[in-house]
Design a protein around this motif. Structure first.
Motif, mmCIF file in Angstrom:
data_model
loop_
_atom_site.group_PDB
_atom_site.id
_atom_site.type_symbol
_atom_site.label_atom_id
_atom_site.label_comp_id
_atom_site.label_asym_id
_atom_site.label_seq_id
_atom_site.Cartn_x
_atom_site.Cartn_y
_atom_site.Cartn_z
ATOM 1 N N PHE A 166 0.972 -1.263 -0.106
ATOM 2 C CA PHE A 166 -0.022 0.049 0.019
ATOM 3 C C PHE A 166 0.900 1.167 0.159
ATOM 4 C CE2 PHE A 166 -2.565 -3.343 2.329
ATOM 5 C CZ PHE A 166 -3.807 -3.044 1.422
ATOM 6 N N VAL A 167 0.453 2.198 -0.818
ATOM 7 C CA VAL A 167 1.277 3.473 -0.826
ATOM 8 C C VAL A 167 0.417 4.608 -0.884
ATOM 9 C CG1 VAL A 167 3.009 4.898 -2.179
ATOM 10 C CG2 VAL A 167 3.263 2.187 -2.214
ATOM 11 N N ARG A 168 0.669 5.502 -0.013
ATOM 12 C CA ARG A 168 -0.138 6.802 -0.038
ATOM 13 C C ARG A 168 0.717 7.880 -0.912
ATOM 14 N NH1 ARG A 168 0.344 8.081 5.230
ATOM 15 N NH2 ARG A 168 1.519 9.824 4.616
ATOM 16 N N TRP A 169 -0.028 8.919 -1.600
ATOM 17 C CA TRP A 169 0.737 9.889 -2.356
ATOM 18 C C TRP A 169 0.136 11.110 -1.424
ATOM 19 C CZ3 TRP A 169 -0.554 11.403 -8.154
ATOM 20 C CH2 TRP A 169 -0.017 12.392 -8.464
ATOM 21 N N LEU A 185 2.950 2.376 3.165
ATOM 22 C CA LEU A 185 2.408 2.165 4.290
ATOM 23 C C LEU A 185 3.165 0.990 4.983
ATOM 24 C CD1 LEU A 185 -1.339 2.433 4.079
ATOM 25 C CD2 LEU A 185 0.455 4.313 4.304
ATOM 26 N N ASP A 186 3.748 0.939 6.206
ATOM 27 C CA ASP A 186 4.893 0.219 6.730
ATOM 28 C C ASP A 186 4.130 -1.112 7.083
ATOM 29 O OD1 ASP A 186 6.873 -1.162 7.595
ATOM 30 O OD2 ASP A 186 7.141 -0.092 9.204
ATOM 31 N N LEU A 187 3.275 -1.874 6.509
ATOM 32 C CA LEU A 187 2.302 -2.977 6.905
ATOM 33 C C LEU A 187 2.378 -4.154 5.693
ATOM 34 C CD1 LEU A 187 -0.954 -2.989 5.679
ATOM 35 C CD2 LEU A 187 -0.655 -0.982 7.465
ATOM 36 N N VAL A 188 2.010 -5.408 5.994
ATOM 37 C CA VAL A 188 1.604 -6.158 4.969
ATOM 38 C C VAL A 188 0.191 -6.906 5.283
ATOM 39 C CG1 VAL A 188 3.992 -6.909 4.152
ATOM 40 C CG2 VAL A 188 3.028 -8.126 6.256
ATOM 41 N N TRP A 189 -0.437 -7.405 4.473
ATOM 42 C CA TRP A 189 -1.882 -7.774 4.546
ATOM 43 C C TRP A 189 -1.857 -8.938 3.500
ATOM 44 C CZ3 TRP A 189 -6.963 -4.364 4.796
ATOM 45 C CH2 TRP A 189 -7.991 -5.388 5.195
ATOM 46 N N PRO A 190 -1.299 -10.083 4.036
ATOM 47 C CA PRO A 190 -1.033 -11.108 3.087
ATOM 48 C C PRO A 190 -2.545 -11.613 2.266
ATOM 49 C CG PRO A 190 0.076 -11.719 5.137
ATOM 50 C CD PRO A 190 -0.846 -10.468 5.249
ATOM 51 N N GLU A 191 -3.394 -11.563 2.881
ATOM 52 C CA GLU A 191 -4.711 -12.048 2.324
ATOM 53 C C GLU A 191 -5.434 -11.072 1.305
ATOM 54 O OE1 GLU A 191 -4.404 -11.560 5.856
ATOM 55 O OE2 GLU A 191 -3.754 -13.555 6.090
ATOM 56 N N PHE A 192 -4.762 -9.943 1.173
ATOM 57 C CA PHE A 192 -5.360 -8.945 0.124
ATOM 58 C C PHE A 192 -5.150 -9.486 -1.060
ATOM 59 C CE2 PHE A 192 -5.898 -4.752 -1.798
ATOM 60 C CZ PHE A 192 -7.059 -4.434 -0.980
ATOM 61 N N ARG A 193 -6.472 -9.242 -1.956
ATOM 62 C CA ARG A 193 -6.236 -9.899 -3.332
ATOM 63 C C ARG A 193 -6.988 -8.530 -4.264
ATOM 64 N NH1 ARG A 193 -3.552 -12.838 -1.490
ATOM 65 N NH2 ARG A 193 -3.763 -15.243 -1.386
ATOM 66 N N PHE A 320 -17.012 -14.422 -11.499
ATOM 67 C CA PHE A 320 -16.324 -13.680 -12.637
ATOM 68 C C PHE A 320 -15.268 -14.788 -13.262
ATOM 69 C CE2 PHE A 320 -17.764 -10.663 -9.503
ATOM 70 C CZ PHE A 320 -18.599 -9.629 -10.499
ATOM 71 N N PRO A 321 -15.872 -15.812 -13.981
ATOM 72 C CA PRO A 321 -14.975 -16.817 -14.521
ATOM 73 C C PRO A 321 -13.718 -16.210 -15.264
ATOM 74 C CG PRO A 321 -16.949 -17.530 -14.969
ATOM 75 C CD PRO A 321 -17.243 -15.968 -14.327
ATOM 76 N N GLY A 322 -12.617 -16.494 -15.232
ATOM 77 C CA GLY A 322 -11.427 -15.912 -16.109
ATOM 78 C C GLY A 322 -10.880 -14.532 -15.418
ATOM 79 N N ALA A 323 -11.455 -14.116 -14.121
ATOM 80 C CA ALA A 323 -10.751 -12.887 -13.765
ATOM 81 C C ALA A 323 -9.267 -13.383 -13.410
ATOM 82 C CB ALA A 323 -11.647 -12.679 -12.438
ATOM 83 N N ARG A 324 -8.656 -12.297 -13.491
ATOM 84 C CA ARG A 324 -6.951 -12.557 -13.070
ATOM 85 C C ARG A 324 -6.772 -12.306 -11.734
ATOM 86 N NH1 ARG A 324 -3.918 -12.689 -18.200
ATOM 87 N NH2 ARG A 324 -5.258 -12.261 -19.760
ATOM 88 N N VAL A 325 -6.540 -13.030 -10.851
ATOM 89 C CA VAL A 325 -6.016 -12.681 -9.608
ATOM 90 C C VAL A 325 -4.801 -12.508 -9.220
ATOM 91 C CG1 VAL A 325 -6.357 -13.476 -7.187
ATOM 92 C CG2 VAL A 325 -7.966 -14.026 -8.994
ATOM 93 N N ILE A 326 -4.555 -11.216 -8.493
ATOM 94 C CA ILE A 326 -3.206 -10.825 -8.266
ATOM 95 C C ILE A 326 -3.197 -10.964 -6.514
ATOM 96 C CG2 ILE A 326 -1.549 -8.832 -8.123
ATOM 97 C CD1 ILE A 326 -3.536 -8.038 -10.729
ATOM 98 N N SER A 327 -1.856 -11.427 -6.108
ATOM 99 C CA SER A 327 -1.736 -11.492 -4.508
ATOM 100 C C SER A 327 -0.768 -10.269 -4.360
ATOM 101 C CB SER A 327 -1.205 -12.641 -4.127
ATOM 102 O OG SER A 327 -2.208 -13.901 -4.321
ATOM 103 N N PRO A 328 -1.077 -9.059 -4.004
ATOM 104 C CA PRO A 328 -0.144 -8.062 -3.902
ATOM 105 C C PRO A 328 1.082 -8.163 -3.080
ATOM 106 C CG PRO A 328 -2.284 -7.254 -3.737
ATOM 107 C CD PRO A 328 -2.205 -8.691 -3.679
ATOM 108 N N PHE A 329 0.956 -8.944 -1.962
ATOM 109 C CA PHE A 329 2.029 -9.174 -1.052
ATOM 110 C C PHE A 329 2.985 -10.528 -1.377
ATOM 111 C CE2 PHE A 329 -0.706 -6.257 0.941
ATOM 112 C CZ PHE A 329 0.210 -5.250 1.212
ATOM 113 N N GLU A 330 2.791 -11.240 -2.550
ATOM 114 C CA GLU A 330 3.447 -12.179 -2.901
ATOM 115 C C GLU A 330 4.162 -11.858 -4.307
ATOM 116 O OE1 GLU A 330 0.996 -15.825 -2.834
ATOM 117 O OE2 GLU A 330 0.499 -15.294 -1.267
ATOM 118 N N TRP A 331 5.473 -11.553 -4.241
ATOM 119 C CA TRP A 331 6.144 -11.796 -5.418
ATOM 120 C C TRP A 331 7.556 -12.379 -5.323
ATOM 121 C CZ3 TRP A 331 5.045 -7.596 -2.140
ATOM 122 C CH2 TRP A 331 6.445 -7.001 -1.552
ATOM 123 N N SER A 332 8.117 -12.809 -6.625
ATOM 124 C CA SER A 332 9.407 -13.400 -6.357
ATOM 125 C C SER A 332 10.697 -12.556 -6.866
ATOM 126 C CB SER A 332 9.350 -14.903 -7.136
ATOM 127 O OG SER A 332 8.604 -14.372 -8.298
#
Ligand code: PMV
Length: 334
Positions: A166-169, A185-193, A320-332
């Motif tokens: 999360f980023v505030r401008w 924002l200094d936090l993680v919310w791993p379940e957020f999609r 919503f079949p075919g929707a693309r899901v992103i996990s914002p707190f998971e990246w490699s």
């Protein structure tokens, strides 16, 4: 008005070396509380603060290197672009902020990981990655917050793409833009999609820049926007801190719809939303009456983005079949 960002770059460039090859990545982002309306059009200074979630591995990889051919070259997804194309002109004009009139031919190569069909190949990740790559190439040792101010000159939403999560401008108050930059924002919310529900569209008719200025100039509803948006931004930040998903979702959806309402009231009217976008919203609202905890947000395009928590993922995909899901707190590798 002296531009604080140009002053910052000019000072940093005094220490700069020869351009080197440097690659950088920046994620795209989706605003939960929108930036809509500028108080300074040249410096992209907003009338209100905004708050976004970055899209992890969906973004832009950009490499800046000295051009071997002796003239500027711009490549997008591996394809050389004519120097007159819109993208090439914008990228090179942005590089000029660093070159300051010096003859430094560059090759700028950008690869977007955002599926093109999703219509989200955004300027946000593009200008943030280009800022990082230019700073790296010239050996400038700048903080992310300074790079955020630089990226802002390319595109407002790029101000928020220097970080994951999360980023505030902060809109800032100074006329020279020195205090208008992103704050993570200094936090993680791993379940957020986030899910993207794609809508078929051709190239959009109006850039967000033109749409924004037209709305500010002609919409009688716009006068109520900046204060409401500022309030929504605070409500959403508080909801994130308290992990209050319902307040976050309700406020984000209302904020997006209010932004689109200001455009509908513009003269002549402007609408990025199509019948298909509205049909998706109707389906969402119906699903919510049946208990689905998902909320929508829409930008300067017809696609609908949904915010929800991991526990709702299966139900979102069923509705919503075919929707693309992103996990914002998971990246490699991003
Ligand atoms: O960064 P720009 O100039 O493309 O404007 C972005 C505007 C919205 O996407 C509609 C809202 C936002 O805050 O990202």
């Amino acid at each position: 008005m002296t531009d604080a960002v140009q002053t910052l770059i000019d000072q940093a460039m005094r220490e700069a070396g020869e351009a080197q090859t440097f690659s950088a990545y920046a994620p795209s982002n989706i605003a939960l509380s929108k930036y809509w309306g500028k108080r300074d059009r040249a410096l992209n200074l907003p009338l209100n603060s905004s708050l976004s979630i970055s899209l992890a591995e969906w973004g832009s990889h950009t490499t800046v290197e000295p051009s071997q051919s002796g003239s500027d070259q711009v490549l997008l997804d591996g394809q050389p672009l004519p120097p007159t194309s819109g993208f090439a002109r914008k990228a090179l004009a942005f590089a000029d902020l660093f070159r300051g009139g010096r003859d430094v031919p560059l090759m700028i190569s950008t690869r977007n990981t955002i599926p093109t069909a999703a219509g989200l190949a955004s300027s946000a990740s593009g200008f943030a990655a280009l800022t990082r790559a230019l700073c790296g190439s010239f050996g400038l040792d700048l903080q992310a917050q300074d790079m955020s101010r630089i990226a802002r000159l390319g595109s407002g939403s790029a101000t928020r793409s220097l970080w994951h999560g999360f980023v505030r401008w902060d809109k800032g108050a100074r006329d020279d833009g020195g205090d208008s930059h992103g704050v993570p924002l200094d936090l993680v919310w791993p379940e957020f999609r986030i899910a993207i529900v794609e809508v078929d569209t051709g190239p959009k008719l109006h850039s967000s820049r033109d749409g924004m200025n037209h709305t500010v100039d002609t919409s009688p509803l716009f006068s109520s926007w900046p204060e409401m948006a500022e309030r929504d931004c605070k409500t959403i930040e508080q909801a994130i801190n308290q992990r209050d998903f319902e307040t976050l979702g309700q406020t984000a959806e209302a904020n997006a719809l209010a932004m689109h309402a200001t455009m509908q009231a513009a003269r002549p009217a402007l609408s990025y939303l199509t019948d298909q976008s509205w049909a998706i919203l109707q389906r969402l609202w119906q699903a919510r009456t049946e208990g689905l905890a998902a909320y929508a947000t829409m930008d300067a395009g017809a696609n609908v983005k949904l915010a929800f928590l991991k526990e709702a993922e299966a139900d979102v995909l069923q509705a919503f079949p075919g929707a693309r899901v992103i996990s914002p707190f998971e990246w490699s590798n991003a």
